[in-house]
Scaffold this motif. Structure first.
Motif, PDB file in Angstrom:
ATOM      1  N   GLU A  92       0.826  -1.203   0.000  1.00 10.75           N
ATOM      2  CA  GLU A  92       0.000   0.000   0.000  1.00 10.75           C
ATOM      3  C   GLU A  92       0.864   1.258   0.000  1.00 10.75           C
ATOM      4  O   GLU A  92       0.592   2.214  -0.741  1.00 10.75           O
ATOM      5  N   ARG A  93       1.912   1.268   0.800  1.00 10.35           N
ATOM      6  CA  ARG A  93       2.774   2.434   0.890  1.00 10.35           C
ATOM      7  C   ARG A  93       3.577   2.645  -0.395  1.00 10.35           C
ATOM      8  O   ARG A  93       3.881   3.779  -0.771  1.00 10.35           O
ATOM      9  N   TYR A  96       1.432   4.732  -2.534  1.00  9.65           N
ATOM     10  CA  TYR A  96       1.421   6.132  -2.107  1.00  9.65           C
ATOM     11  C   TYR A  96       2.713   6.842  -2.512  1.00  9.65           C
ATOM     12  O   TYR A  96       2.690   8.009  -2.954  1.00  9.65           O
ATOM     13  N   GLN A  99       2.547   7.598  -6.163  1.00  8.75           N
ATOM     14  CA  GLN A  99       1.651   8.727  -6.412  1.00  8.75           C
ATOM     15  C   GLN A  99       2.348  10.049  -6.092  1.00  8.75           C
ATOM     16  O   GLN A  99       2.214  11.033  -6.843  1.00  8.75           O
ATOM     17  N   LEU A 192      -1.113  13.570   0.154  1.00 10.78           N
ATOM     18  CA  LEU A 192      -0.311  12.380  -0.126  1.00 10.78           C
ATOM     19  C   LEU A 192       0.577  12.017   1.055  1.00 10.78           C
ATOM     20  O   LEU A 192       0.728  10.835   1.396  1.00 10.78           O
ATOM     21  N   LYS A 195      -1.078  10.130   3.900  1.00 11.40           N
ATOM     22  CA  LYS A 195      -1.239   8.686   3.697  1.00 11.40           C
ATOM     23  C   LYS A 195       0.011   7.931   4.143  1.00 11.40           C
ATOM     24  O   LYS A 195      -0.074   6.762   4.543  1.00 11.40           O
TER      25      LYS A 195
END
Length: 306
Positions: A92-93, A96, A99, A192, A195
């Motif tokens: 998941e990281r 991020y 992104q 961002l 997150k």
């Protein structure tokens, strides 16, 4: 070297064994970034490598890769029970981080990445063996000619100026107000960064130290590139800056005379502290009447003392 500076430097060399001198006419303005470049701490790298390194620190659970070499500061994340980390969180990281990297690439100009480290030739000047620690930072220019810098937090086990190790860190700081487009940019970057919540990492763990710190990406906006980097590295706790009088305790090794000399003969006295985790450098300097800077350079290292 200008005669006034040369005369003062001569006195300083009598009072201390590790003098520092900065000739403004040759080296330019003295500031944190120029100082780090002059000391050999700055190397160009790629933005992709910088982002990969930030993620590697999370994967390792320590500031450096403990699998490389025959000794370690702390157990690897994979070798200890850690409820804050698993494969799902890692995946998941990574999304991020990608992104964030894409957003910066698409919205900033003149993006550069730097690797900050102590030159290998200097490692021989320390008493103990240390891991080759480094920090990656990214800096780019906004549409209104401001500069934005991102940096990871840095564990500091050598500086006397370190704050509470678990103190929360401001994600984005800025030097001054900017236009609406840049404010929108900051808002998007903050979303961002929110997150990418802080991850608990180990510094030196063995011997009962159990040192942990919060790995987090922080940013800073300023009107100049140098100011943005300076603000970001301060937020990351890698750097400590202070305008202050120079006071050396006691009277050993001409310390009292050195304090008097620094405070009476120099102006704009400034203290720079730069931490590379378990190694660090400090510079206590002041400006001469000729506009140069002289002072005392010192280095420090973490020593395990059971």
């Amino acid at each position: 070297m200008q005669s006034e500076t040369e005369k003062l430097l001569g006195t300083l060399e009598i009072l201390c064994s590790n003098p520092f001198v900065w000739e403004t006419t040759i080296q330019g303005e003295l500031n944190l970034w120029n100082l780090m470049i002059s000391e050999g701490f700055v190397n160009l790298t790629d933005i992709e490598l910088a982002f990969t390194h930030w993620q590697n620190i999370e994967e390792w659970g320590t500031p450096t890769n403990q699998e490389a070499g025959d000794y370690g500061y702390a157990p690897l994340r994979s070798e200890r029970q850690d409820n804050t980390w698993n494969e799902s969180i890692a995946d998941e990281r990574k999304i991020y981080y990608q992104q964030l990297q894409d957003f910066l690439t698409n919205n900033l100009q003149n993006i550069q990445a730097y690797k900050l480290c102590i030159p290998k030739v200097r490692y021989g000047s320390f008493e103990w063996e240390h891991r080759n620690f480094y920090v990656s930072i990214v800096v780019g220019e906004t549409s209104d000619r401001h500069f934005f810098c991102l940096a990871p937090t840095v564990p500091d086990q050598v500086s006397y100026n370190q704050r509470d190790r678990h103190e929360s860190t401001t994600q984005i700081t800025w030097e001054e107000s900017s236009n609406e487009a840049t404010q929108t940019l900051l808002t998007e970057i903050k979303i961002l960064l929110d997150k990418l919540t802080p991850i608990t990492n180990y510094g030196y763990y063995h011997g009962g130290y159990n040192y942990t710190y919060q790995h987090q990406i922080v940013g800073a906006l300023a009107k100049s590139k140098i100011a943005a980097i300076e603000l970001a590295l301060q937020a990351a706790k890698m750097v400590f800056l202070e305008k202050r009088t120079i006071e050396y305790a006691g009277n050993r090794y001409n310390s009292r005379k050195l304090s008097q000399f620094m405070n009476h003969c120099l102006r704009d006295r400034t203290y720079y502290s730069i931490s590379f985790w378990d190694l660090g450098y400090s510079y206590e300097v002041g400006q001469t009447p000729a506009g140069d800077w002289i002072g005392v350079r010192s280095q420090s290292e973490f020593e395990y003392n059971p």
